[in-house]
Design a protein around this motif. Structure first.
Motif, PDB file in Angstrom:
ATOM      1  N   CYS A 282     -10.778  25.251 -15.202  1.00 57.37           N
ATOM      2  CA  CYS A 282     -10.140  24.537 -14.091  1.00 57.37           C
ATOM      3  C   CYS A 282     -11.101  24.289 -12.920  1.00 57.37           C
ATOM      4  O   CYS A 282     -10.967  23.286 -12.224  1.00 57.37           O
TER       5      CYS A 282
ATOM      6  N   CYS B 242      -9.705  28.373 -20.685  1.00 54.44           N
ATOM      7  CA  CYS B 242      -8.633  28.604 -19.701  1.00 54.44           C
ATOM      8  C   CYS B 242      -7.664  29.694 -20.187  1.00 54.44           C
ATOM      9  O   CYS B 242      -7.019  30.378 -19.380  1.00 54.44           O
TER      10      CYS B 242
ATOM     11  N   ILE C 140      -3.308  22.846  -9.399  1.00 54.39           N
ATOM     12  CA  ILE C 140      -3.296  23.825 -10.486  1.00 54.39           C
ATOM     13  C   ILE C 140      -1.838  24.160 -10.782  1.00 54.39           C
ATOM     14  O   ILE C 140      -1.034  24.344  -9.865  1.00 54.39           O
TER      15      ILE C 140
ATOM     16  N   ASP D 258      -7.983  30.558  -9.644  1.00 58.97           N
ATOM     17  CA  ASP D 258      -8.344  29.333  -8.920  1.00 58.97           C
ATOM     18  C   ASP D 258      -9.818  29.353  -8.499  1.00 58.97           C
ATOM     19  O   ASP D 258     -10.457  28.313  -8.411  1.00 58.97           O
TER      20      ASP D 258
ATOM     21  N   LYS E  34      -4.335  25.190 -17.231  1.00 66.19           N
ATOM     22  CA  LYS E  34      -3.655  25.189 -15.922  1.00 66.19           C
ATOM     23  C   LYS E  34      -4.020  23.959 -15.080  1.00 66.19           C
ATOM     24  O   LYS E  34      -3.500  23.786 -13.994  1.00 66.19           O
ATOM     25  N   ALA E  35      -4.961  23.157 -15.572  1.00 67.00           N
ATOM     26  CA  ALA E  35      -5.296  21.916 -14.872  1.00 67.00           C
ATOM     27  C   ALA E  35      -5.093  20.763 -15.845  1.00 67.00           C
ATOM     28  O   ALA E  35      -5.452  20.861 -17.027  1.00 67.00           O
TER      29      ALA E  35
ATOM     30  N   ASP F  27       1.282  17.966 -12.543  1.00 64.63           N
ATOM     31  CA  ASP F  27       0.058  17.887 -11.742  1.00 64.63           C
ATOM     32  C   ASP F  27       0.403  17.528 -10.288  1.00 64.63           C
ATOM     33  O   ASP F  27      -0.179  18.044  -9.336  1.00 64.63           O
TER      34      ASP F  27
END
Ligand code: URA
Length: 255
Positions: free
Chosen positions: A82, A166, A91, A76, A149-150, A114
Protein backbone atom coordinates in the motif's frame (compact mmCIF):
# COMPACT_ATOMS: atom_id res chain seq x y z
CA UNK A 1 -35.81 -28.37 18.63
CA UNK A 2 -35.54 -25.54 21.15
CA UNK A 3 -37.63 -22.41 20.61
CA UNK A 4 -34.63 -20.18 19.94
CA UNK A 5 -33.57 -22.48 17.11
CA UNK A 6 -37.09 -22.47 15.61
CA UNK A 7 -37.11 -18.70 15.83
CA UNK A 8 -33.81 -18.41 13.99
CA UNK A 9 -34.83 -20.86 11.28
CA UNK A 10 -38.13 -19.03 10.70
CA UNK A 11 -36.33 -15.70 10.40
CA UNK A 12 -33.79 -17.23 8.06
CA UNK A 13 -36.55 -18.71 5.96
CA UNK A 14 -37.92 -15.23 5.32
CA UNK A 15 -34.46 -13.87 4.57
CA UNK A 16 -33.68 -16.79 2.26
CA UNK A 17 -36.62 -16.00 0.07
CA UNK A 18 -35.16 -12.51 -0.34
CA UNK A 19 -31.63 -13.74 -0.89
CA UNK A 20 -32.82 -16.19 -3.51
CA UNK A 21 -34.73 -13.43 -5.20
CA UNK A 22 -38.14 -15.01 -4.60
CA UNK A 23 -40.58 -12.18 -5.08
CA UNK A 24 -43.65 -14.06 -4.02
CA UNK A 25 -44.11 -15.81 -0.71
CA UNK A 26 -47.54 -17.43 -0.24
CA UNK A 27 -49.41 -15.31 2.30
CA UNK A 28 -50.08 -18.27 4.60
CA UNK A 29 -46.43 -19.36 4.59
CA UNK A 30 -45.25 -15.81 5.29
CA UNK A 31 -47.76 -15.39 8.10
CA UNK A 32 -46.79 -18.73 9.64
CA UNK A 33 -43.08 -17.89 9.47
CA UNK A 34 -43.70 -14.43 10.91
CA UNK A 35 -45.75 -15.91 13.74
CA UNK A 36 -43.04 -18.47 14.46
CA UNK A 37 -40.53 -15.65 14.47
CA UNK A 38 -42.29 -13.89 17.32
CA UNK A 39 -40.53 -14.70 20.58
CA UNK A 40 -42.59 -16.71 23.01
CA UNK A 41 -43.00 -15.28 26.50
CA UNK A 42 -40.68 -17.97 27.77
CA UNK A 43 -38.05 -17.08 25.17
CA UNK A 44 -38.29 -13.41 26.01
CA UNK A 45 -37.67 -14.27 29.61
CA UNK A 46 -35.02 -16.91 29.48
CA UNK A 47 -33.57 -17.96 26.11
CA UNK A 48 -30.85 -15.69 24.75
CA UNK A 49 -30.74 -15.93 20.95
CA UNK A 50 -27.38 -16.93 19.57
CA UNK A 51 -26.06 -13.71 18.06
CA UNK A 52 -22.94 -14.98 16.32
CA UNK A 53 -21.04 -12.39 18.31
CA UNK A 54 -18.27 -13.44 20.66
CA UNK A 55 -19.22 -12.89 24.27
CA UNK A 56 -16.10 -10.77 24.78
CA UNK A 57 -16.89 -8.05 27.30
CA UNK A 58 -16.14 -4.35 26.86
CA UNK A 59 -12.60 -4.84 28.18
CA UNK A 60 -11.65 -7.46 25.62
CA UNK A 61 -13.38 -5.56 22.82
CA UNK A 62 -11.52 -2.35 23.70
CA UNK A 63 -8.23 -4.23 23.95
CA UNK A 64 -8.66 -5.82 20.53
CA UNK A 65 -9.81 -2.57 18.96
CA UNK A 66 -6.71 -0.85 20.33
CA UNK A 67 -4.54 -3.63 18.87
CA UNK A 68 -6.28 -3.22 15.50
CA UNK A 69 -5.79 0.55 15.62
CA UNK A 70 -2.08 0.11 16.34
CA UNK A 71 -1.82 -2.44 13.55
CA UNK A 72 -3.58 -0.09 11.15
CA UNK A 73 -1.19 2.74 11.96
CA UNK A 74 1.78 0.44 11.32
CA UNK A 75 0.19 -0.86 8.13
CA UNK A 76 -0.29 2.65 6.77
CA UNK A 77 3.38 3.45 7.42
CA UNK A 78 4.96 0.14 6.47
CA UNK A 79 2.86 -1.98 4.10
CA UNK A 80 5.03 -3.04 1.23
CA UNK A 81 2.06 -2.98 -1.13
CA UNK A 82 0.00 0.00 0.00
CA UNK A 83 2.86 2.44 0.60
CA UNK A 84 3.90 1.92 -3.05
CA UNK A 85 0.39 2.22 -4.41
CA UNK A 86 -0.11 5.55 -6.16
CA UNK A 87 -3.63 5.32 -7.48
CA UNK A 88 -5.78 4.85 -4.41
CA UNK A 89 -7.52 7.56 -2.38
CA UNK A 90 -8.08 5.84 0.95
CA UNK A 91 -6.74 2.78 2.69
CA UNK A 92 -9.52 0.31 3.41
CA UNK A 93 -8.24 -1.49 6.46
CA UNK A 94 -11.39 -3.35 7.53
CA UNK A 95 -14.24 -2.84 9.95
CA UNK A 96 -16.54 -4.62 12.34
CA UNK A 97 -16.63 -6.16 15.77
CA UNK A 98 -13.08 -6.89 17.00
CA UNK A 99 -14.58 -9.85 18.88
CA UNK A 100 -16.54 -11.12 15.87
CA UNK A 101 -16.90 -14.88 15.61
CA UNK A 102 -17.45 -14.63 11.87
CA UNK A 103 -15.02 -12.86 9.58
CA UNK A 104 -15.47 -12.22 5.85
CA UNK A 105 -12.41 -11.74 3.66
CA UNK A 106 -12.73 -10.19 0.21
CA UNK A 107 -10.07 -9.37 -2.34
CA UNK A 108 -9.53 -5.60 -2.61
CA UNK A 109 -11.38 -2.29 -2.36
CA UNK A 110 -13.44 -1.16 -5.34
CA UNK A 111 -14.26 2.42 -6.35
CA UNK A 112 -16.82 3.10 -3.63
CA UNK A 113 -14.66 1.49 -0.95
CA UNK A 114 -11.69 3.56 -2.10
CA UNK A 115 -13.80 6.72 -1.91
CA UNK A 116 -15.15 6.02 1.59
CA UNK A 117 -12.33 4.02 3.19
CA UNK A 118 -14.80 1.28 4.15
CA UNK A 119 -14.93 -2.33 2.89
CA UNK A 120 -17.88 -3.63 0.88
CA UNK A 121 -20.00 -0.51 0.67
CA UNK A 122 -20.73 -0.56 -3.08
CA UNK A 123 -23.09 -2.92 -4.90
CA UNK A 124 -21.14 -5.97 -3.73
CA UNK A 125 -21.43 -4.60 -0.23
CA UNK A 126 -25.20 -4.43 -0.46
CA UNK A 127 -25.25 -8.06 -1.52
CA UNK A 128 -22.87 -8.98 1.27
CA UNK A 129 -25.15 -7.20 3.76
CA UNK A 130 -28.05 -9.32 2.45
CA UNK A 131 -25.94 -12.43 2.90
CA UNK A 132 -25.08 -11.49 6.48
CA UNK A 133 -28.70 -10.73 7.33
CA UNK A 134 -29.77 -13.99 5.71
CA UNK A 135 -28.01 -15.88 8.48
CA UNK A 136 -29.59 -13.78 11.18
CA UNK A 137 -26.64 -11.47 11.86
CA UNK A 138 -26.10 -7.74 11.56
CA UNK A 139 -23.17 -6.32 9.66
CA UNK A 140 -21.66 -4.78 12.80
CA UNK A 141 -21.57 -8.20 14.48
CA UNK A 142 -19.03 -9.56 11.97
CA UNK A 143 -15.64 -8.34 10.79
CA UNK A 144 -14.99 -7.55 7.14
CA UNK A 145 -11.55 -7.14 5.59
CA UNK A 146 -9.77 -7.59 2.28
CA UNK A 147 -6.49 -9.16 1.23
CA UNK A 148 -5.38 -5.86 -0.37
CA UNK A 149 -6.02 -2.67 1.57
CA UNK A 150 -5.40 -0.25 -1.30
CA UNK A 151 -7.44 -0.32 -4.50
CA UNK A 152 -5.53 -1.86 -7.41
CA UNK A 153 -5.36 0.25 -10.60
CA UNK A 154 -8.31 -0.45 -12.91
CA UNK A 155 -9.88 -2.73 -10.31
CA UNK A 156 -7.45 -5.46 -11.34
CA UNK A 157 -7.63 -8.81 -9.58
CA UNK A 158 -4.83 -8.99 -7.00
CA UNK A 159 -1.85 -11.01 -8.19
CA UNK A 160 -0.49 -13.68 -5.82
CA UNK A 161 2.59 -11.48 -5.38
CA UNK A 162 0.51 -8.44 -4.36
CA UNK A 163 -1.50 -10.65 -2.04
CA UNK A 164 1.70 -11.82 -0.35
CA UNK A 165 2.92 -8.25 0.14
CA UNK A 166 -0.27 -6.88 1.68
CA UNK A 167 -1.68 -10.12 3.10
CA UNK A 168 0.67 -10.22 6.08
CA UNK A 169 -1.48 -7.47 7.62
CA UNK A 170 -4.64 -9.47 7.08
CA UNK A 171 -2.98 -12.35 8.92
CA UNK A 172 -2.35 -10.08 11.88
CA UNK A 173 -5.95 -8.85 11.82
CA UNK A 174 -7.09 -12.46 11.97
CA UNK A 175 -4.73 -13.19 14.87
CA UNK A 176 -6.16 -10.26 16.86
CA UNK A 177 -9.83 -10.94 16.09
CA UNK A 178 -9.43 -14.68 16.40
CA UNK A 179 -12.72 -15.51 14.63
CA UNK A 180 -14.37 -18.86 15.01
CA UNK A 181 -15.08 -19.06 11.26
CA UNK A 182 -13.66 -17.27 8.21
CA UNK A 183 -15.72 -17.05 5.02
CA UNK A 184 -13.59 -16.08 2.02
CA UNK A 185 -15.33 -14.27 -0.83
CA UNK A 186 -13.99 -15.22 -4.27
CA UNK A 187 -10.89 -16.98 -5.49
CA UNK A 188 -8.04 -14.57 -4.60
CA UNK A 189 -8.96 -14.47 -0.91
CA UNK A 190 -9.28 -18.25 -0.68
CA UNK A 191 -6.05 -18.82 -2.61
CA UNK A 192 -4.17 -16.44 -0.37
CA UNK A 193 -5.39 -17.72 2.99
CA UNK A 194 -5.24 -21.37 1.99
CA UNK A 195 -1.95 -20.94 0.19
CA UNK A 196 -3.07 -22.70 -2.96
CA UNK A 197 -3.90 -21.92 -6.59
CA UNK A 198 -7.06 -24.03 -6.72
CA UNK A 199 -10.06 -23.10 -8.82
CA UNK A 200 -13.17 -21.78 -7.10
CA UNK A 201 -15.08 -24.89 -8.11
CA UNK A 202 -12.67 -27.05 -6.15
CA UNK A 203 -12.95 -24.92 -3.00
CA UNK A 204 -16.48 -23.46 -2.79
CA UNK A 205 -18.58 -24.95 -0.03
CA UNK A 206 -15.78 -27.10 1.42
CA UNK A 207 -14.21 -26.61 4.82
CA UNK A 208 -10.50 -25.84 5.00
CA UNK A 209 -8.23 -24.73 7.80
CA UNK A 210 -6.20 -21.60 8.18
CA UNK A 211 -3.28 -22.28 10.50
CA UNK A 212 -0.90 -19.60 11.72
CA UNK A 213 1.96 -19.79 14.20
CA UNK A 214 0.55 -16.88 16.21
CA UNK A 215 -2.82 -18.58 16.71
CA UNK A 216 -3.45 -21.38 19.20
CA UNK A 217 -5.60 -23.46 16.84
CA UNK A 218 -6.42 -23.59 13.12
CA UNK A 219 -9.44 -21.54 12.05
CA UNK A 220 -12.10 -23.17 9.83
CA UNK A 221 -12.30 -21.44 6.44
CA UNK A 222 -15.24 -21.74 4.07
CA UNK A 223 -14.75 -20.32 0.56
CA UNK A 224 -17.84 -19.03 -1.21
CA UNK A 225 -18.53 -16.93 -4.29
CA UNK A 226 -17.70 -13.25 -4.24
CA UNK A 227 -20.89 -11.13 -4.08
CA UNK A 228 -19.78 -9.36 -7.28
CA UNK A 229 -19.75 -12.72 -9.06
CA UNK A 230 -23.15 -13.52 -7.63
CA UNK A 231 -24.45 -10.22 -9.00
CA UNK A 232 -22.97 -10.99 -12.42
CA UNK A 233 -24.20 -14.56 -12.50
CA UNK A 234 -27.43 -14.16 -10.59
CA UNK A 235 -28.79 -17.61 -11.23
CA UNK A 236 -31.01 -19.58 -8.92
CA UNK A 237 -28.31 -22.25 -8.76
CA UNK A 238 -25.59 -19.81 -7.66
CA UNK A 239 -27.88 -18.23 -5.07
CA UNK A 240 -28.71 -21.66 -3.71
CA UNK A 241 -25.02 -22.56 -3.48
CA UNK A 242 -24.19 -19.36 -1.60
CA UNK A 243 -27.17 -19.87 0.65
CA UNK A 244 -26.00 -23.41 1.45
CA UNK A 245 -22.49 -22.09 2.22
CA UNK A 246 -23.84 -19.43 4.55
CA UNK A 247 -25.95 -21.99 6.35
CA UNK A 248 -22.87 -24.14 6.85
CA UNK A 249 -20.96 -21.20 8.30
CA UNK A 250 -23.84 -20.32 10.59
CA UNK A 251 -24.17 -23.91 11.81
CA UNK A 252 -20.46 -23.98 12.62
CA UNK A 253 -20.86 -20.79 14.65
CA UNK A 254 -23.69 -22.34 16.59
CA UNK A 255 -21.81 -25.51 17.57
N1 URA B 1 -14.84 -6.26 -3.41
C1 URA B 1 -13.98 -6.70 -2.47
O1 URA B 1 -13.39 -7.76 -2.62
N2 URA B 1 -13.81 -5.97 -1.40
C2 URA B 1 -14.48 -4.83 -1.18
O2 URA B 1 -14.27 -4.21 -0.15
C3 URA B 1 -15.38 -4.41 -2.16
C4 URA B 1 -15.54 -5.13 -3.27
Amino acid sequence: MVDAQRLRIARQHLETTRLLGVDFVPVRAAAAAAAAALPTTQETRSTPRSSGVAPGGPGLRAERQAALDTLRARHDRECDHCTRSTQHTNIVFGEGDPCARLMFVGEAPGAEEDRTGRPFVGRSGEKLNDMIRAIGLERDAVYIANVLKARPPNNATPTPEEAQRCGVWLRQQIAIISPRVIVTLGKPAANYLLDNRDAMGAMRGRWFEYAAPDMPAPTPVLPTFHPAYLLRAYTVENRRLVWADLQKARERLDT
